[in-house]
Write an enzyme that holds these catalytic residues in place. Structure first.
Site, PDB file in Angstrom:
ATOM      1  N   ARG A  31      38.086  51.863  90.182  1.00 56.23           N
ATOM      2  CA  ARG A  31      37.717  52.592  91.409  1.00 56.23           C
ATOM      3  C   ARG A  31      37.628  54.104  91.184  1.00 56.23           C
ATOM      4  O   ARG A  31      37.893  54.884  92.098  1.00 56.23           O
ATOM      5  CB  ARG A  31      38.712  52.326  92.550  1.00 56.23           C
ATOM      6  CG  ARG A  31      38.797  50.866  92.935  1.00 56.23           C
ATOM      7  CD  ARG A  31      39.475  50.723  94.277  1.00 56.23           C
ATOM      8  NE  ARG A  31      39.929  49.358  94.518  1.00 56.23           N
ATOM      9  CZ  ARG A  31      41.000  49.042  95.237  1.00 56.23           C
ATOM     10  NH1 ARG A  31      41.714  49.992  95.815  1.00 56.23           N
ATOM     11  NH2 ARG A  31      41.330  47.795  95.412  1.00 56.23           N
ATOM     12  N   ARG A  35      35.540  56.975  96.582  1.00 55.94           N
ATOM     13  CA  ARG A  35      36.825  57.054  97.282  1.00 55.94           C
ATOM     14  C   ARG A  35      37.521  58.395  97.181  1.00 55.94           C
ATOM     15  O   ARG A  35      37.531  59.128  98.145  1.00 55.94           O
ATOM     16  CB  ARG A  35      37.724  55.919  96.826  1.00 55.94           C
ATOM     17  CG  ARG A  35      36.971  54.589  97.081  1.00 55.94           C
ATOM     18  CD  ARG A  35      37.797  53.393  96.997  1.00 55.94           C
ATOM     19  NE  ARG A  35      37.073  52.419  96.184  1.00 55.94           N
ATOM     20  CZ  ARG A  35      37.095  51.122  96.350  1.00 55.94           C
ATOM     21  NH1 ARG A  35      37.867  50.593  97.266  1.00 55.94           N
ATOM     22  NH2 ARG A  35      36.391  50.347  95.608  1.00 55.94           N
ATOM     23  N   ARG A  44      27.709  60.056 100.233  1.00 52.80           N
ATOM     24  CA  ARG A  44      27.707  58.797 100.979  1.00 52.80           C
ATOM     25  C   ARG A  44      27.604  58.996 102.494  1.00 52.80           C
ATOM     26  O   ARG A  44      27.428  58.012 103.228  1.00 52.80           O
ATOM     27  CB  ARG A  44      28.980  58.000 100.658  1.00 52.80           C
ATOM     28  CG  ARG A  44      28.941  57.095  99.438  1.00 52.80           C
ATOM     29  CD  ARG A  44      28.132  55.821  99.661  1.00 52.80           C
ATOM     30  NE  ARG A  44      28.359  55.245 100.976  1.00 52.80           N
ATOM     31  CZ  ARG A  44      29.410  54.527 101.335  1.00 52.80           C
ATOM     32  NH1 ARG A  44      30.325  54.237 100.448  1.00 52.80           N
ATOM     33  NH2 ARG A  44      29.542  54.069 102.550  1.00 52.80           N
ATOM     34  N   ASP A  80      29.523  46.619  94.096  1.00 51.82           N
ATOM     35  CA  ASP A  80      30.674  45.910  94.657  1.00 51.82           C
ATOM     36  C   ASP A  80      30.580  44.441  94.273  1.00 51.82           C
ATOM     37  O   ASP A  80      29.483  43.934  94.011  1.00 51.82           O
ATOM     38  CB  ASP A  80      30.740  46.048  96.189  1.00 51.82           C
ATOM     39  CG  ASP A  80      32.098  45.592  96.718  1.00 51.82           C
ATOM     40  OD1 ASP A  80      33.038  46.396  96.669  1.00 51.82           O
ATOM     41  OD2 ASP A  80      32.223  44.424  97.135  1.00 51.82           O
ATOM     42  N   TYR A 155      36.789  35.687  99.782  1.00 53.21           N
ATOM     43  CA  TYR A 155      36.070  36.419 100.842  1.00 53.21           C
ATOM     44  C   TYR A 155      35.134  35.493 101.613  1.00 53.21           C
ATOM     45  O   TYR A 155      35.028  35.579 102.838  1.00 53.21           O
ATOM     46  CB  TYR A 155      35.276  37.592 100.241  1.00 53.21           C
ATOM     47  CG  TYR A 155      36.171  38.729  99.798  1.00 53.21           C
ATOM     48  CD1 TYR A 155      36.800  39.539 100.734  1.00 53.21           C
ATOM     49  CD2 TYR A 155      36.409  38.975  98.464  1.00 53.21           C
ATOM     50  CE1 TYR A 155      37.641  40.568 100.333  1.00 53.21           C
ATOM     51  CE2 TYR A 155      37.244  40.001  98.054  1.00 53.21           C
ATOM     52  CZ  TYR A 155      37.855  40.795  98.998  1.00 53.21           C
ATOM     53  OH  TYR A 155      38.696  41.802  98.611  1.00 53.21           O
TER      54      TYR A 155
HETATM   55  O1  1CP Z   1      34.751  52.803  90.811  1.00 48.96           O
HETATM   56  C1  1CP Z   1      34.603  51.604  90.725  1.00 48.96           C
HETATM   57  O2  1CP Z   1      35.517  50.840  90.418  1.00 48.96           O
HETATM   58  C2  1CP Z   1      33.208  51.033  90.908  1.00 48.96           C
HETATM   59  C3  1CP Z   1      32.903  50.553  92.197  1.00 48.96           C
HETATM   60  C4  1CP Z   1      33.571  49.326  92.793  1.00 48.96           C
HETATM   61  C5  1CP Z   1      34.159  48.194  92.197  1.00 48.96           C
HETATM   62  C6  1CP Z   1      34.408  47.923  90.732  1.00 48.96           C
HETATM   63  C7  1CP Z   1      33.603  49.124  94.179  1.00 48.96           C
HETATM   64  C8  1CP Z   1      33.061  50.059  95.174  1.00 48.96           C
HETATM   65  N1  1CP Z   1      34.140  47.878  94.423  1.00 48.96           N
HETATM   66  C9  1CP Z   1      34.504  47.306  93.231  1.00 48.96           C
HETATM   67  C10 1CP Z   1      35.073  45.965  93.010  1.00 48.96           C
HETATM   68  C11 1CP Z   1      35.754  45.298  94.129  1.00 48.96           C
HETATM   69  N2  1CP Z   1      35.357  45.204  95.436  1.00 48.96           N
HETATM   70  C12 1CP Z   1      36.899  44.496  93.980  1.00 48.96           C
HETATM   71  C13 1CP Z   1      37.577  44.243  92.669  1.00 48.96           C
HETATM   72  C14 1CP Z   1      38.379  45.414  92.230  1.00 48.96           C
HETATM   73  C15 1CP Z   1      39.641  45.666  92.992  1.00 48.96           C
HETATM   74  O3  1CP Z   1      40.501  44.765  92.999  1.00 48.96           O
HETATM   75  O4  1CP Z   1      39.750  46.739  93.544  1.00 48.96           O
HETATM   76  C16 1CP Z   1      37.234  43.971  95.215  1.00 48.96           C
HETATM   77  C17 1CP Z   1      38.398  43.064  95.547  1.00 48.96           C
HETATM   78  C18 1CP Z   1      36.250  44.419  96.145  1.00 48.96           C
HETATM   79  C19 1CP Z   1      36.161  44.091  97.569  1.00 48.96           C
HETATM   80  C20 1CP Z   1      36.197  45.321  98.390  1.00 48.96           C
HETATM   81  N3  1CP Z   1      35.119  46.144  98.577  1.00 48.96           N
HETATM   82  C21 1CP Z   1      37.309  45.893  99.042  1.00 48.96           C
HETATM   83  C22 1CP Z   1      38.718  45.314  99.075  1.00 48.96           C
HETATM   84  C23 1CP Z   1      39.009  44.671 100.389  1.00 48.96           C
HETATM   85  C24 1CP Z   1      40.332  43.899 100.373  1.00 48.96           C
HETATM   86  O5  1CP Z   1      40.259  42.662 100.306  1.00 48.96           O
HETATM   87  O6  1CP Z   1      41.376  44.534 100.393  1.00 48.96           O
HETATM   88  C25 1CP Z   1      36.867  47.076  99.646  1.00 48.96           C
HETATM   89  C26 1CP Z   1      37.644  48.035 100.478  1.00 48.96           C
HETATM   90  C27 1CP Z   1      35.486  47.222  99.331  1.00 48.96           C
HETATM   91  C28 1CP Z   1      34.580  48.331  99.685  1.00 48.96           C
HETATM   92  C29 1CP Z   1      34.297  49.258  98.568  1.00 48.96           C
HETATM   93  N4  1CP Z   1      33.820  48.885  97.321  1.00 48.96           N
HETATM   94  C30 1CP Z   1      33.612  50.011  96.549  1.00 48.96           C
HETATM   95  C31 1CP Z   1      33.937  51.151  97.358  1.00 48.96           C
HETATM   96  C32 1CP Z   1      33.804  52.576  96.900  1.00 48.96           C
HETATM   97  C33 1CP Z   1      34.375  50.659  98.594  1.00 48.96           C
HETATM   98  C34 1CP Z   1      34.863  51.479  99.770  1.00 48.96           C
HETATM   99  C35 1CP Z   1      33.831  51.561 100.809  1.00 48.96           C
HETATM  100  C36 1CP Z   1      33.203  52.900 100.959  1.00 48.96           C
HETATM  101  O7  1CP Z   1      33.392  53.848 100.181  1.00 48.96           O
HETATM  102  O8  1CP Z   1      32.474  53.021 101.968  1.00 48.96           O
END
Ligand code: 1CP
Length: 345
Positions: A31, A35, A44, A80, A155
Site C-alpha cells: 500500500r 493513501r 485522486r 485493486d 468479498y
Molecule cells: O500500494 C499498493 O499496494 C497498490 C495498490 C493496492 C493494492 C495492492 C490497492 C489500492 N489495493 C491493493 C490490494 C488489496 N485491495 C488487498 C490486498 C492487500 C491488503 O491486504 O491490503 C485487499 C484486501 C483489497 C481490498 C480493499 N480495497 C480494501 C480492504 C477492505 C477490507 O476488507 O478491509 C480497501 C479499503 C480497498 C480500497 C483501496 N484499494 C487501494 C486503495 C488505495 C484503496 C483505498 C481507496 C481510495 O484511496 O479511494
C-alpha cells in the site's frame, strides 16, 4: 501478446526474491501507492477508485509517486484486487472508507454459474499502464499483483469487507462442491489477470491472500491451497518471482510456502527467523515490521527495523516490507527515513 521487456534480474529486489547475494536489503511497502501521500490525495480528488484504476495515465503517476518520494527498491502497480472481478462483469464498487462492495453477492449455484472468465481484452487498461510504467521506472522493478481465490471469494460471498467470514465459511463447509467451483473460477480469473501483467512486463507478482488467516491449516489445505497452487503453478514458466502473502498466517506459513511461491510474505506476528524455520531454506521471505510501529518515536522505529533486518538474515533471501499495508495516517517522511535506514544497514 508477447513480453515487452526482460525481468530486472540485477535489481536488489529480484535478486533477494531469487535468494541471490544483494548489495543491500531491498525495501518496498505494501500500500505504498496512495493513501498516505498528499500528492496521491490531490490527483485522486473527484475521481472514483475503480475509475482511477482504469486510467493508465493516473495509474502510472500514482505508481511512480512513492518511488520518487521514498526511493523504494520496487514499485507496485496501482490497482485493486477486485479490478479483474469488475472487468469480468461483477457489479461492484470500491467505496471510500469501506472497500469493495458487491451489488449482488454470490451465494447460489446460479450465481457461481453467472461468473464469467476474464479475457485479456477486459483489462486492456492494465496492460497499457504496465507498458507505460516499465520504461518510466527504468532500473526499478514493477510488481504486479492479484487477489488469491479465498480472499476474492470472501468479498463476493459476503458482499463487502467482513470480520467473521460467516457466509464465506457457511458455503465452504456447507456446500463444498459449490465452493470449489467458485474458487476454481476465481483461480482462472486471477491467473488471467496476472498473465496480462506478466505479458506487459512486470518483474514480479504478488498473490494477496490477505484474509486466509481466518482458517485453520487443515481447512486451508483442503479448501484453499489447491486453488492458490493452480495460480502460482500457472506462472511457473513465466520466469517472474512469485510472492505469496497473507495476514495472521502463523499456522499457515508452511502450507502457503507449499503453494508454489518463491517468496512468502510474513505479517508482524511471526519473527522472520521463526518463519524461515517453518517455510524452509528454499524460499525467501518478505516483511515484517508492524505498520503501527511507524507511529512510535524514531528510536523505536529504528530499533524494530534493525531487529527485522537481523531476523531476516536467517532467511536465504529477505525483502524488507511491513507486515501489512501502510496505514493512511502514516507520516510519509517516516517511510522515507525507513527506506534510507534499510538501504544503508
Ligand atoms: O500500494 C499498493 O499496494 C497498490 C495498490 C493496492 C493494492 C495492492 C490497492 C489500492 N489495493 C491493493 C490490494 C488489496 N485491495 C488487498 C490486498 C492487500 C491488503 O491486504 O491490503 C485487499 C484486501 C483489497 C481490498 C480493499 N480495497 C480494501 C480492504 C477492505 C477490507 O476488507 O478491509 C480497501 C479499503 C480497498 C480500497 C483501496 N484499494 C487501494 C486503495 C488505495 C484503496 C483505498 C481507496 C481510495 O484511496 O479511494
Amino acid at each position: 501478446m508477447s513480453r515487452v521487456t526482460t525481468i530486472l534480474e540485477d535489481s536488489a529486489f529480484v535478486r533477494a526474491c531469487r535468494r541471490r547475494p544483494v548489495p543491500h536489503t531491498p525495501v518496498w511497502f505494501m500500500r505504498q501507492a496512495g493513501r498516505s501521500l498528499p500528492e496521491y490525495r490531490k490527483i485522486r480528488a473527484g475521481v472514483g477508485m475503480l475509475e482511477s484504476c482504469r486510467r493508465p495515465d493516473l495509474v502510472t503517476e500514482i505508481t511512480l509517486q512513492p518511488v520518487r518520494r521514498h526511493g523504494v527498491d520496487a514499485a507496485i502497480l496501482f490497482s485493486d484486487i477486485v479490478v479483474p472481478l469488475a472487468a469480468a462483469g461483477v457489479d461492484l464498487d470500491i467505496v471510500a472508507g469501506t472497500g469493495p462492495v458487491v451489488a449482488e453477492p454470490i451465494r447460489t449455484a446460479a450465481d457461481v454459474a453467472r461468473l464469467r472468465p476474464l479475457a485479456a481484452g477486459d483489462v486492456g487498461y492494465v496492460d497499457e499502464a504496465v507498458r507505460l510504467l516499465v520504461p518510466e521506472l527504468g532500473p526499478i522493478p514493477l510488481i504486479g499483483f492479484a487477489g488469491a481465490p479465498f480472499t476474492l471469494a470472501s468479498y463476493l460471498i459476503e458482499g463487502g469487507p467482513s470480520r467473521t467470514y460467516l457466509k464465506t465459511k457457511a458455503m465452504m463447509y456447507g456446500e463444498p462442491e459449490l465452493w470449489h467451483a467458485l474458487l476454481a473460477k476465481l483461480a482462472d480469473i486471477t491467473l488471467a489477470f496476472l498473465r496480462v501483467q506478466v505479458g506487459a512486463g512486470v518483474s514480479a507478482v504478488q498473490l494477496f491472500d490477505s484474509w486466509a488467516g481466518a482458517l485453520s491449516e487443515a481447512d486451508y489445505r483442503r479448501y484453499v491451497l489447491p486453488h492458490s497452487a493452480k495460480v502460482l503453478g500457472g506462472l511457473a514458466g513465466a520466469g517472474v518471482p512469485r510472492i505469496h502473502f497473507g495476514v495472521g498466517t502463523a499456522v499457515l506459513l508452511r502450507a502457503m510456502g507449499e503453494a508454489g511461491a518463491d517468496v512468502v510474505g510474513v505479517d508482524w506476528r511471526t519473527p522472520l527467523d521463526e518463519a524461515t524455520t517453518l517455510i524452509g531454506a528454499e524460499k525467501a521471505v518478505q516483511g515484517n515490521l508492524d505498520p503501527a510501529i511507524l507511529f512510535a518515536p524514531w528510536e523505536v522505529v529504528e530499533r524494530e527495523a534493525r531487529r527485522v533486518l537481523a531476523e531476516g538474515k536467517a532467511a536465504p533471501g529477505h525483502v524488507f516490507n511491513l507486515g501489512h499495508g501502510v496505514m493512511p495516517e502514516t507520516d510519509p517522511d517516516v517511510l522515507t527515513r525507513l527506506v534510507d535506514l534499510v538501504r544503508s544497514a
